[in-house]
Design a protein around this motif. Structure first.
Motif, PDB file in Angstrom:
ATOM      1  N   LEU A  77      -8.559   4.019  -9.874  1.00  0.00           N
ATOM      2  CA  LEU A  77      -9.244   4.365  -8.635  1.00  0.00           C
ATOM      3  C   LEU A  77     -10.589   4.985  -9.016  1.00  0.00           C
ATOM      4  N   ALA A  78     -11.641   4.183  -8.909  1.00  0.00           N
ATOM      5  CA  ALA A  78     -12.971   4.614  -9.337  1.00  0.00           C
ATOM      6  C   ALA A  78     -13.440   5.824  -8.538  1.00  0.00           C
ATOM      7  N   GLY A  79     -13.933   6.832  -9.274  1.00  0.00           N
ATOM      8  CA  GLY A  79     -14.518   8.010  -8.641  1.00  0.00           C
ATOM      9  C   GLY A  79     -13.538   8.959  -7.981  1.00  0.00           C
ATOM     10  N   GLN A  80     -12.228   8.746  -8.155  1.00  0.00           N
ATOM     11  CA  GLN A  80     -11.232   9.587  -7.493  1.00  0.00           C
ATOM     12  C   GLN A  80     -10.618  10.627  -8.437  1.00  0.00           C
ATOM     13  N   GLN A 131       0.855  -1.172   0.000  1.00  0.00           N
ATOM     14  CA  GLN A 131       0.000   0.000   0.000  1.00  0.00           C
ATOM     15  C   GLN A 131       0.892   1.222   0.000  1.00  0.00           C
ATOM     16  N   ARG A 132       0.505   2.225  -0.760  1.00  0.00           N
ATOM     17  CA  ARG A 132       1.268   3.462  -0.855  1.00  0.00           C
ATOM     18  C   ARG A 132       0.319   4.636  -0.733  1.00  0.00           C
ATOM     19  N   ASP A 133       0.802   5.712  -0.132  1.00  0.00           N
ATOM     20  CA  ASP A 133       0.057   6.959  -0.097  1.00  0.00           C
ATOM     21  C   ASP A 133       0.446   7.775  -1.318  1.00  0.00           C
ATOM     22  N   VAL A 134      -0.567   8.307  -2.016  1.00  0.00           N
ATOM     23  CA  VAL A 134      -0.350   9.107  -3.217  1.00  0.00           C
ATOM     24  C   VAL A 134      -1.039  10.448  -3.021  1.00  0.00           C
ATOM     25  N   ASP A 190      -4.059  16.335  -6.222  1.00  0.00           N
ATOM     26  CA  ASP A 190      -4.873  17.546  -6.047  1.00  0.00           C
ATOM     27  C   ASP A 190      -5.074  17.903  -4.577  1.00  0.00           C
ATOM     28  N   GLY A 191      -4.014  17.829  -3.789  1.00  0.00           N
ATOM     29  CA  GLY A 191      -4.094  18.203  -2.378  1.00  0.00           C
ATOM     30  C   GLY A 191      -4.673  17.133  -1.475  1.00  0.00           C
ATOM     31  N   ARG A 192      -5.054  15.994  -2.027  1.00  0.00           N
ATOM     32  CA  ARG A 192      -5.599  14.894  -1.223  1.00  0.00           C
ATOM     33  C   ARG A 192      -4.572  13.783  -1.136  1.00  0.00           C
ATOM     34  N   THR A 193      -4.606  13.048  -0.027  1.00  0.00           N
ATOM     35  CA  THR A 193      -3.770  11.864   0.121  1.00  0.00           C
ATOM     36  C   THR A 193      -4.659  10.637  -0.015  1.00  0.00           C
ATOM     37  N   LEU A 194      -4.323   9.804  -0.979  1.00  0.00           N
ATOM     38  CA  LEU A 194      -5.091   8.571  -1.208  1.00  0.00           C
ATOM     39  C   LEU A 194      -4.207   7.378  -0.898  1.00  0.00           C
ATOM     40  N   ARG A 195      -4.762   6.390  -0.201  1.00  0.00           N
ATOM     41  CA  ARG A 195      -4.044   5.142   0.059  1.00  0.00           C
ATOM     42  C   ARG A 195      -4.388   4.183  -1.069  1.00  0.00           C
TER      43      ARG A 195
END
Length: 159
Positions: free
Chosen positions: A30-33, A4-7, A10-15
């Motif tokens: 990543l659906a809907g992201q 798992q990686r944090d990405v 646009d100012g958000r952090t997604l795992r």
């Protein structure tokens, strides 16, 4: 296997879950992201490109993994059991007597999983004989070993 990686997007952090067996250049959806659509349409999907970093000890060929296995001269001659680290923990590996450098020992099903649900790849331990530090004792041992060769080991090579 898998990670798992944090990405940051646009100012958000997604795992993001990286599936085991993913190949370099793959895309993860990543659906809907993604960004919102025009005229109030819902957000689209975010596509991330995968760039794999090389591992310092493991080489990959498809689903198969290769790791160099250093062994001593006595281990190579006598054979026996050696410990090999794997991604699932260390395993005891049988080393046949009179094993040469470059010999590949296969551990079935210890490679990468197939992304489409097929059989896992294999893990190959590639034997690398490691010599002791240079010194008079090694030179004496080398002379004794040299007497055991009855033929030139390179006799069959021609270009």
């Amino acid at each position: 296997l898998g990670a798992q990686r944090d990405v940051r997007v646009d100012g958000r952090t997604l795992r993001v879950k990286i599936p085991p067996g993913v190949v370099d250049g793959s895309q993860i959806r990543l659906a809907g992201q993604g960004r919102p659509g025009g005229r109030g349409a819902p957000a689209g999907d975010l596509l991330l490109g995968v760039k794999l970093e090389p591992h310092p000890h493991v080489r990959r060929e498809g689903k198969d993994l290769y790791v160099d296995l250093p062994v001593t001269v006595p281990e190579a001659i006598a054979g026996g059991e050696v410990r090999l680290p794997t991604f699932e923990g260390p395993v005891a590996l049988g080393l046949p007597p009179n094993t040469s450098s470059g010999t590949k020992l296969r551990l079935r099903g210890k490679g990468l999983p197939d992304l489409r649900g097929g059989a896992r790849g294999d893990l190959y331990a590639v034997v690398q004989i490691v010599l002791p530090p240079k010194g008079p004792a090694l030179e004496k041992a080398a002379k004794a070993l040299a007497e055991l060769y009855s033929a030139d080991p390179r006799a069959g090579i021609s270009l």
